[in-house]
Write a protein that holds these residues in place. Structure first.
Motif, PDB file in Angstrom:
ATOM      1  N   GLY A  60       0.815  -1.206   0.000  1.00  0.00           N
ATOM      2  CA  GLY A  60       0.000   0.000   0.000  1.00  0.00           C
ATOM      3  C   GLY A  60       0.849   1.255   0.000  1.00  0.00           C
ATOM      4  N   HIS A  61       0.316   2.311  -0.597  1.00  0.00           N
ATOM      5  CA  HIS A  61       1.044   3.582  -0.675  1.00  0.00           C
ATOM      6  C   HIS A  61       0.200   4.757  -0.200  1.00  0.00           C
ATOM      7  CE1 HIS A  61       2.714   7.194  -2.672  1.00  0.00           C
ATOM      8  NE2 HIS A  61       3.856   6.643  -2.314  1.00  0.00           N
ATOM      9  N   HIS A  62      -1.073   4.796  -0.593  1.00  0.00           N
ATOM     10  CA  HIS A  62      -1.942   5.873  -0.147  1.00  0.00           C
ATOM     11  C   HIS A  62      -3.389   5.392  -0.080  1.00  0.00           C
ATOM     12  CE1 HIS A  62      -1.769   6.307  -4.577  1.00  0.00           C
ATOM     13  NE2 HIS A  62      -3.020   6.733  -4.473  1.00  0.00           N
ATOM     14  N   LEU A  63      -4.164   6.064   0.757  1.00  0.00           N
ATOM     15  CA  LEU A  63      -5.581   5.769   0.947  1.00  0.00           C
ATOM     16  C   LEU A  63      -6.365   6.917   0.343  1.00  0.00           C
ATOM     17  CD1 LEU A  63      -7.781   4.006   2.411  1.00  0.00           C
ATOM     18  CD2 LEU A  63      -7.494   5.557   4.348  1.00  0.00           C
ATOM     19  N   SER A  64      -7.341   6.592  -0.482  1.00  0.00           N
ATOM     20  CA  SER A  64      -8.111   7.614  -1.180  1.00  0.00           C
ATOM     21  C   SER A  64      -9.597   7.462  -0.902  1.00  0.00           C
ATOM     22  CB  SER A  64      -7.855   7.507  -2.684  1.00  0.00           C
ATOM     23  OG  SER A  64      -8.663   8.428  -3.394  1.00  0.00           O
ATOM     24  N   MET A  65     -10.221   8.531  -0.444  1.00  0.00           N
ATOM     25  CA  MET A  65     -11.688   8.598  -0.393  1.00  0.00           C
ATOM     26  C   MET A  65     -12.079   9.251  -1.698  1.00  0.00           C
ATOM     27  SD  MET A  65     -14.405   7.828   1.132  1.00  0.00           S
ATOM     28  CE  MET A  65     -15.984   8.052   0.329  1.00  0.00           C
ATOM     29  N   GLN A  66     -12.506   8.429  -2.637  1.00  0.00           N
ATOM     30  CA  GLN A  66     -12.737   8.886  -3.999  1.00  0.00           C
ATOM     31  C   GLN A  66     -14.047   9.645  -4.138  1.00  0.00           C
ATOM     32  OE1 GLN A  66     -10.351   5.298  -6.207  1.00  0.00           O
ATOM     33  NE2 GLN A  66     -12.542   5.250  -6.363  1.00  0.00           N
ATOM     34  N   GLY A  67     -14.155  10.423  -5.183  1.00  0.00           N
ATOM     35  CA  GLY A  67     -15.372  11.161  -5.474  1.00  0.00           C
ATOM     36  C   GLY A  67     -16.559  10.275  -5.786  1.00  0.00           C
ATOM     37  N   ASP A  68     -16.288   9.025  -6.205  1.00  0.00           N
ATOM     38  CA  ASP A  68     -17.387   8.107  -6.506  1.00  0.00           C
ATOM     39  C   ASP A  68     -17.893   7.379  -5.259  1.00  0.00           C
ATOM     40  OD1 ASP A  68     -15.415   6.197  -5.978  1.00  0.00           O
ATOM     41  OD2 ASP A  68     -15.579   5.199  -7.916  1.00  0.00           O
ATOM     42  N   GLY A  69     -17.304   7.707  -4.078  1.00  0.00           N
ATOM     43  CA  GLY A  69     -17.753   7.110  -2.824  1.00  0.00           C
ATOM     44  C   GLY A  69     -16.972   5.901  -2.366  1.00  0.00           C
TER      45      GLY A  69
ATOM     46  N   THR B 220      -1.444   1.151  -4.562  1.00  0.00           N
ATOM     47  CA  THR B 220       0.010   1.053  -4.605  1.00  0.00           C
ATOM     48  C   THR B 220       0.560   2.405  -5.051  1.00  0.00           C
ATOM     49  OG1 THR B 220       0.070   0.387  -6.935  1.00  0.00           O
ATOM     50  CG2 THR B 220      -0.080  -1.397  -5.293  1.00  0.00           C
ATOM     51  N   TRP B 221       1.891   2.522  -5.079  1.00  0.00           N
ATOM     52  CA  TRP B 221       2.530   3.765  -5.513  1.00  0.00           C
ATOM     53  C   TRP B 221       2.181   4.111  -6.956  1.00  0.00           C
ATOM     54  CZ3 TRP B 221       5.809   3.852  -9.660  1.00  0.00           C
ATOM     55  CH2 TRP B 221       6.283   2.614 -10.090  1.00  0.00           C
ATOM     56  N   ASN B 222       1.872   3.089  -7.787  1.00  0.00           N
ATOM     57  CA  ASN B 222       1.536   3.354  -9.193  1.00  0.00           C
ATOM     58  C   ASN B 222       0.033   3.201  -9.450  1.00  0.00           C
ATOM     59  OD1 ASN B 222       1.746   0.607  -8.833  1.00  0.00           O
ATOM     60  ND2 ASN B 222       2.667   0.198 -10.812  1.00  0.00           N
ATOM     61  N   ASN B 223      -0.764   3.442  -8.392  1.00  0.00           N
ATOM     62  CA  ASN B 223      -2.225   3.528  -8.473  1.00  0.00           C
ATOM     63  C   ASN B 223      -2.944   2.241  -8.868  1.00  0.00           C
ATOM     64  OD1 ASN B 223      -2.465   6.175  -7.521  1.00  0.00           O
ATOM     65  ND2 ASN B 223      -1.855   6.953  -9.522  1.00  0.00           N
ATOM     66  N   ILE B 224      -2.415   1.116  -8.439  1.00  0.00           N
ATOM     67  CA  ILE B 224      -3.129  -0.152  -8.587  1.00  0.00           C
ATOM     68  C   ILE B 224      -3.923  -0.367  -7.297  1.00  0.00           C
ATOM     69  CG2 ILE B 224      -2.895  -2.656  -8.821  1.00  0.00           C
ATOM     70  CD1 ILE B 224      -0.283  -2.077 -10.393  1.00  0.00           C
ATOM     71  N   PRO B 225      -5.249  -0.572  -7.387  1.00  0.00           N
ATOM     72  CA  PRO B 225      -6.042  -0.749  -6.175  1.00  0.00           C
ATOM     73  C   PRO B 225      -5.736  -2.089  -5.495  1.00  0.00           C
ATOM     74  CG  PRO B 225      -7.423  -1.001  -8.116  1.00  0.00           C
ATOM     75  CD  PRO B 225      -6.060  -0.593  -8.602  1.00  0.00           C
ATOM     76  N   LEU B 226      -5.591  -2.038  -4.169  1.00  0.00           N
ATOM     77  CA  LEU B 226      -5.300  -3.237  -3.386  1.00  0.00           C
ATOM     78  C   LEU B 226      -6.474  -3.648  -2.508  1.00  0.00           C
ATOM     79  CD1 LEU B 226      -1.734  -2.270  -2.144  1.00  0.00           C
ATOM     80  CD2 LEU B 226      -2.305  -3.888  -3.952  1.00  0.00           C
ATOM     81  N   TRP B 227      -7.156  -2.681  -1.969  1.00  0.00           N
ATOM     82  CA  TRP B 227      -8.291  -2.922  -1.074  1.00  0.00           C
ATOM     83  C   TRP B 227      -9.297  -1.815  -1.320  1.00  0.00           C
ATOM     84  CZ3 TRP B 227     -10.764   0.268   2.255  1.00  0.00           C
ATOM     85  CH2 TRP B 227     -11.728  -0.318   3.069  1.00  0.00           C
ATOM     86  N   SER B 228     -10.596  -2.132  -1.194  1.00  0.00           N
ATOM     87  CA  SER B 228     -11.606  -1.083  -1.286  1.00  0.00           C
ATOM     88  C   SER B 228     -12.802  -1.425  -0.417  1.00  0.00           C
ATOM     89  CB  SER B 228     -12.055  -0.859  -2.736  1.00  0.00           C
ATOM     90  OG  SER B 228     -13.077  -1.747  -3.091  1.00  0.00           O
ATOM     91  N   SER B 229     -13.559  -0.389  -0.098  1.00  0.00           N
ATOM     92  CA  SER B 229     -14.772  -0.564   0.687  1.00  0.00           C
ATOM     93  C   SER B 229     -15.917  -1.103  -0.170  1.00  0.00           C
ATOM     94  CB  SER B 229     -15.184   0.770   1.316  1.00  0.00           C
ATOM     95  OG  SER B 229     -15.414   1.742   0.306  1.00  0.00           O
TER      96      SER B 229
END
Length: 169
Positions: free
Chosen positions: A96-105, A111-120
């Motif tokens: 993991g690299h960063h956690l994002s609360m996205q605009g789509d909810g 990861t550092w290159n924006n591959i999703p690892l976990w989501s709600s």
């Protein structure tokens, strides 16, 4: 002048020019400071984190009392702590690299290159937000809870052992 003295003089000139640029404020930085965590609004029911907010490594969002803290740790794991004890984790250590609360909810660890690892799993809920509450975090659409951390608490040992990203086979 010998070649060695010419090279030394050239090197000294380059250093002097660089140091002069630093002193004059014209030198360019080669490393950037880590981004500040996105602003979060404090309310009586929790800390509200709106869509399009990012939590970088070693950054946190806390409940109004500060007793519950959501941290994107330096090891890549997003962890929710209550009174210093882990009560939920994304199980993304090492990736993991960063956690994002996205605009789509959707709340997502990338990861550092924006591959999703976990989501709600809460995408397609534009306008949804994250609330860091006492001992819990919840993704809401208006007042409707879509996902919450103590629904599937992930503490101690993950039920799927060492499978990647905590995904059970």
């Amino acid at each position: 002048m010998s070649k060695l003295r010419l090279r030394t003089a050239a090197l000294a000139s380059a250093v002097a020019i660089s140091l002069g640029g630093i002193a004059a404020g014209t030198a360019q930085a080669t490393t950037a400071a880590p981004p500040a965590p996105a602003k979060a609004a404090l309310t009586s029911s929790g800390t509200t984190v709106l869509g399009n907010s990012v939590l970088g490594m070693n950054q946190s969002w806390a409940s109004p009392s500060g007793r519950t803290v959501l941290t994107m740790q330096g090891d890549g794991n997003a962890v929710l702590y209550k009174d210093g004890a882990a009560v939920w984790a994304s199980w993304t250590v090492g990736t993991g690299h960063h956690l994002s609360m996205q605009g789509d909810g959707n709340l997502v660890v990338y990861t550092w290159n924006n591959i999703p690892l976990w989501s709600s799993g809460t995408s397609a809920h534009s306008g949804a937000y994250l609330s860091v509450q006492e001992g819990n975090m919840v993704v809401y659409q208006s007042i409707l809870p879509l996902w919450w951390s103590d629904f599937y608490p992930q503490v101690a040992e993950h039920p799927c052992g060492t499978y990647p990203h905590g995904i059970c086979p």
